[in-house]
Enzyme design. Structure first.
Site, mmCIF file in Angstrom:
data_model
loop_
_atom_site.group_PDB
_atom_site.id
_atom_site.type_symbol
_atom_site.label_atom_id
_atom_site.label_comp_id
_atom_site.label_asym_id
_atom_site.label_seq_id
_atom_site.Cartn_x
_atom_site.Cartn_y
_atom_site.Cartn_z
ATOM 1 C CG ASN A 140 -0.761 -0.751 2.301
ATOM 2 O OD1 ASN A 140 0.396 -1.086 2.518
ATOM 3 N ND2 ASN A 140 -1.756 -1.063 3.097
ATOM 4 C CB CYS A 141 4.197 2.066 1.369
ATOM 5 S SG CYS A 141 3.789 1.425 3.000
ATOM 6 C CB ILE A 155 -8.906 -12.166 20.431
ATOM 7 C CG1 ILE A 155 -10.040 -13.196 20.402
ATOM 8 C CG2 ILE A 155 -8.968 -11.280 19.196
ATOM 9 C CD1 ILE A 155 -11.439 -12.605 20.337
ATOM 10 N N GLY A 184 -1.060 -3.763 14.212
ATOM 11 C CA GLY A 184 -1.143 -2.833 13.075
ATOM 12 C C GLY A 184 -1.953 -1.579 13.384
HETATM 13 P P1 FAD Z 1 -3.599 -2.980 6.255
HETATM 14 O O1 FAD Z 1 -2.290 -3.179 5.609
HETATM 15 O O2 FAD Z 1 -4.435 -1.828 5.802
HETATM 16 O O3 FAD Z 1 -4.451 -4.317 6.113
HETATM 17 C C1 FAD Z 1 -5.742 -4.413 6.666
HETATM 18 C C2 FAD Z 1 -6.547 -5.340 5.777
HETATM 19 O O4 FAD Z 1 -7.632 -5.847 6.527
HETATM 20 C C3 FAD Z 1 -7.156 -4.648 4.568
HETATM 21 O O5 FAD Z 1 -6.710 -5.231 3.370
HETATM 22 C C4 FAD Z 1 -8.653 -4.832 4.746
HETATM 23 O O6 FAD Z 1 -9.336 -5.068 3.535
HETATM 24 C C5 FAD Z 1 -8.711 -6.049 5.637
HETATM 25 N N1 FAD Z 1 -9.935 -6.122 6.444
HETATM 26 C C6 FAD Z 1 -10.459 -5.138 7.206
HETATM 27 N N2 FAD Z 1 -11.562 -5.570 7.823
HETATM 28 C C7 FAD Z 1 -11.751 -6.861 7.432
HETATM 29 C C8 FAD Z 1 -12.723 -7.840 7.736
HETATM 30 N N3 FAD Z 1 -13.722 -7.589 8.579
HETATM 31 N N4 FAD Z 1 -12.617 -9.061 7.158
HETATM 32 C C9 FAD Z 1 -11.594 -9.339 6.315
HETATM 33 N N5 FAD Z 1 -10.647 -8.432 5.989
HETATM 34 C C10 FAD Z 1 -10.715 -7.215 6.556
HETATM 35 N N6 FAD Z 1 3.488 3.366 6.124
HETATM 36 C C11 FAD Z 1 4.828 3.547 6.176
HETATM 37 O O7 FAD Z 1 5.446 3.168 7.169
HETATM 38 N N7 FAD Z 1 5.503 4.127 5.129
HETATM 39 C C12 FAD Z 1 4.872 4.541 4.008
HETATM 40 O O8 FAD Z 1 5.507 5.051 3.071
HETATM 41 C C13 FAD Z 1 3.472 4.390 3.941
HETATM 42 N N8 FAD Z 1 2.800 4.806 2.848
HETATM 43 C C14 FAD Z 1 1.469 4.573 2.763
HETATM 44 C C15 FAD Z 1 0.792 4.973 1.611
HETATM 45 C C16 FAD Z 1 -0.566 4.736 1.497
HETATM 46 C C17 FAD Z 1 -1.281 5.190 0.265
HETATM 47 C C18 FAD Z 1 -1.267 4.081 2.550
HETATM 48 C C19 FAD Z 1 -2.742 3.818 2.431
HETATM 49 C C20 FAD Z 1 -0.618 3.699 3.699
HETATM 50 C C21 FAD Z 1 0.755 3.935 3.831
HETATM 51 N N9 FAD Z 1 1.456 3.565 4.975
HETATM 52 C C22 FAD Z 1 2.806 3.771 5.040
HETATM 53 C C23 FAD Z 1 0.764 2.954 6.143
HETATM 54 C C24 FAD Z 1 0.868 1.433 6.119
HETATM 55 O O9 FAD Z 1 0.476 0.964 4.871
HETATM 56 C C25 FAD Z 1 -0.018 0.865 7.217
HETATM 57 O O10 FAD Z 1 0.446 1.337 8.453
HETATM 58 C C26 FAD Z 1 -0.010 -0.657 7.232
HETATM 59 O O11 FAD Z 1 -0.503 -1.159 6.030
HETATM 60 C C27 FAD Z 1 -0.874 -1.187 8.384
HETATM 61 O O12 FAD Z 1 -0.972 -2.576 8.298
HETATM 62 P P2 FAD Z 1 -2.291 -3.311 8.804
HETATM 63 O O13 FAD Z 1 -2.076 -4.759 8.629
HETATM 64 O O14 FAD Z 1 -2.651 -2.816 10.151
HETATM 65 O O15 FAD Z 1 -3.444 -2.791 7.845
#
Ligand code: FAD
Length: 565
Positions: free
Chosen positions: A42-43, A278, A282
């Protein structure tokens, strides 16, 4: 055989699944991902939209099939978990065709990330109004750009993603206006540092509307009409809402898991929720900040990955690895600059009422005699009483990344200015100077701590009363002629010893040069000659001029740090 279920298959979820498999070959692991893809970058999304990453497939670190095969994980994309029954240790899943089914778990991991904030205003659902979080958003923005060929984009919110998108829209030849309700871009850094970025954005042709907020969006025949709260209307073709994110914690809330004060899932040091079976990691969690001890969301990919590894170990082996918390070490590319930060800013330290001082230096990124040296601006925040380092911010064309990381390591260890002075930096002329900017910032901080230098900040200079203060500019007459602080007398450093009679004996002396170094030497000379109350302007005229510039003035009158040399 243990059965682990993971909700969310991107940064945290996919990493945790891979680690779980590496340490527990015989368990059953299922990932549920409501989107169509797992484990994507996503980054990288802004750079795909801007064409820097030309191929869409490069965004996908692994596809679901390959991941499933490599790690023997059951990956179920386009299946959304809609309920957790903690008593029965089951989850309810909704398929794309709207049918539901249940799965039982032994241990459940929630990594559902965060959702972009969409304000409850008129026009948020109009065609051409977007947020950017996932591949679907990306495809929609990309297809809108390809088909509609927008000439102008309006970005609401000037955080890291907003500014990355500004650059990528500009790459595509789209004119950009940024609307930001605070008085600066990039709230994670301080105003004085952000002011350099304001100038740089304007130099790139970006229209900056600070202290402005969104009121509503309406559809004109061809355009979108964006009304601001001050009544102005801006016509645009595309709006990107980039107002930050909120934890995606509804599932947890509905299951009566403990949420924190900021509606993220509350976890203990083992990343375990209020239900011992649980876990959560993130963007969806909140966790105490190691410096303030107050809960916060860091919303960064590095910590999500670190937590994923650690939580997998705790799930398999029981609670044994403690999470230390994240201090928010981040970096972004904003056109020609890197903007990096770690720890707390002045703003957050003031909010937390934590006593601190700061230094801002502007050395070269590498030896000045080696070709193509550029200036780097480094701000270091510390507690002068116990010397603990509290934060740092760097803006540079080159060399911000390695320096912010080395300061971050010291901050994470609760290190002091003494310890920062003792760190070693690799040096050869193409890479650094024998006195690296990191070491230099620690030396200047040490000068303040030991009373060797009395510091003066740009806001104090701004409010100086000439009745009580003599302002002395120790730069050369040529530098002085390009701009100076109102009321200053110009006594160049090399003439100071011979012109001491021009220095006031009863007023405070506010001394400044271009970046702070000659001012420090001048204050030494004055003190050695018996003058008292001598203060040196931190960051010098360059920082002062940048921080006090009216954005409506011609940006060219303020020299950017990289143009100082
Ligand atoms: P995510 O990676 O968002 O994954 C969560 C997933 O859970 C999603 O795919 C969603 O569809 C799924 N989900 C949610 N609810 C449900 C459900 N009920 N059932 C099934 N699936 C579900 N961070 C940096 O450190 N450097 C960067 O350069 C940077 N750039 C970024 C650029 C963009 C455009 C974005 C959007 C984010 C950026 N980030 C960056 C932030 C980083 O991507 C996030 O901090 C990181 O992805 C968090 O990981 P996560 O697993 O918590 O969430």
């Amino acid at each position: 055989m243990a059965k682990y279920i993971i909700i969310g298959g991107v940064a945290g979820g996919a990493t945790a699944a891979a680690r779980l498999r590496r340490i527990d070959e015989h368990s059953q692991i299922i990932i549920f991902e409501k989107g169509a893809y797992i484990s994507y970058a996503n980054c990288g999304l802004p750079y795909y939209i801007g064409g820097v990453i030309p191929e869409r497939r490069k965004l996908f670190v692994q596809n679901a099939q390959a991941f499933a095969q490599r790690f023997n994980v059951d990956v179920r994309c386009e299946e959304e978990v809609i309920q957790i029954d903690r008593e029965r240790q089951t989850i309810l899943i909704r398929r794309l065709n709207q049918t539901n089914y249940e799965e039982q778990y032994d241990k459940l991991l929630i990594s559902t990330g965060a959702k972009p904030i969409i304000p409850p205003l008129e026009g948020m659902n109009l065609e051409g109004v977007f947020t950017l979080r996932d591949v679907q958003d990306t495809d929609q923005i990309k297809s809108f750009i390809d088909n509609r060929k927008p000439k102008h984009a309006l970005i609401v919110g000037a955080g890291f993603i907003g500014l990355e998108m500004a650059e990528n829209f500009c790459n595509l030849g789209i004119e950009v206006t940024i609307v930001e309700q605070s008085n600066q871009v990039l709230n994670a850094i301080d105003y004085s540092m952000a002011s350099f970025i304001h100038t740089h954005l304007q130099d790139q042709g970006v229209q900056l509307e600070l202290n402005s907020s969104l009121h509503s969006i309406k559809k004109d025949r061809e355009h979108l009409e964006v009304s601001l709260s001050d009544g102005r209307i801006i016509q645009t073709d595309l709006v990107l809402l980039s107002l930050g994110v909120r934890p995606n914690s509804k599932l947890a809330k509905d299951a009566n898991l403990q949420l924190g004060v900021k509606s993220g899932i509350q976890v203990n040091e083992y990343l375990q929720t209020s239900d011992p079976n649980i876990y959560a990691i993130g963007d969806v969690i909140e966790y105490p900040h190691p410096i303030t001890n107050k809960p916060w969301h860091n919303n960064l990919a590095g910590p999500a990955n670190r937590q994923a590894r650690l939580v997998a170990d705790n799930i398999v082996f029981g609670e044994r690895e403690k999470y230390e918390g994240s201090i928010g070490t981040a970096i972004a590319k904003v056109f020609d600059y890197s903007v990096a930060c770690t720890g707390l800013s002045t703003k957050s330290l003031e909010k937390e009422k934590l006593y601190h001082k700061s230094v801002t230096i502007q050395p070269n990124n590498h030896a000045g005699y080696y070709p193509n040296a550029t200036t780097l601006v480094l701000k270091l925040l510390f507690n002068p009483k116990n010397e603990q380092i509290l934060g740092a911010q760097i803006i540079a064309k080159e060399g911000a990344d390695k320096r912010i990381d080395s300061i971050a390591q010291i901050i994470k260890q609760r290190g002091t200015i003494q310890e920062l002075m003792q760190t070693e930096q690799a040096y050869a002329p193409p890479f650094s100077s024998a006195k690296d900017p990191v070491a230099l910032s620690a030396y200047v901080a040490n000068n303040i701590i030991t009373g060797k230098m009395k510091e003066l900040y740009w806001k104090e200079m701004l409010h100086a009363s000439l009745e009580k203060v003599q302002i002395i500019d120790v730069r050369t007459p040529k530098e002085f002629s390009f701009g100076y602080i109102q009321g200053a007398v110009n006594i160049p450093l090399d003439e100071l010893r011979n012109r001491l009679e021009e220095v006031s004996t009863d007023k405070k002396k506010y001394v400044y040069c271009a970046v702070g170094m000659r001012g420090y030497l001048a204050s030494n000379i004055l003190e050695a000659n018996g003058f008292e109350d001598v203060y040196n302007l931190v960051g010098g005229y360059s920082l002062y001029a940048s921080a006090t510039r009216d954005l409506k003035e011609d940006a060219k009158i303020v020299k950017l740090p990289c143009q100082i040399n």
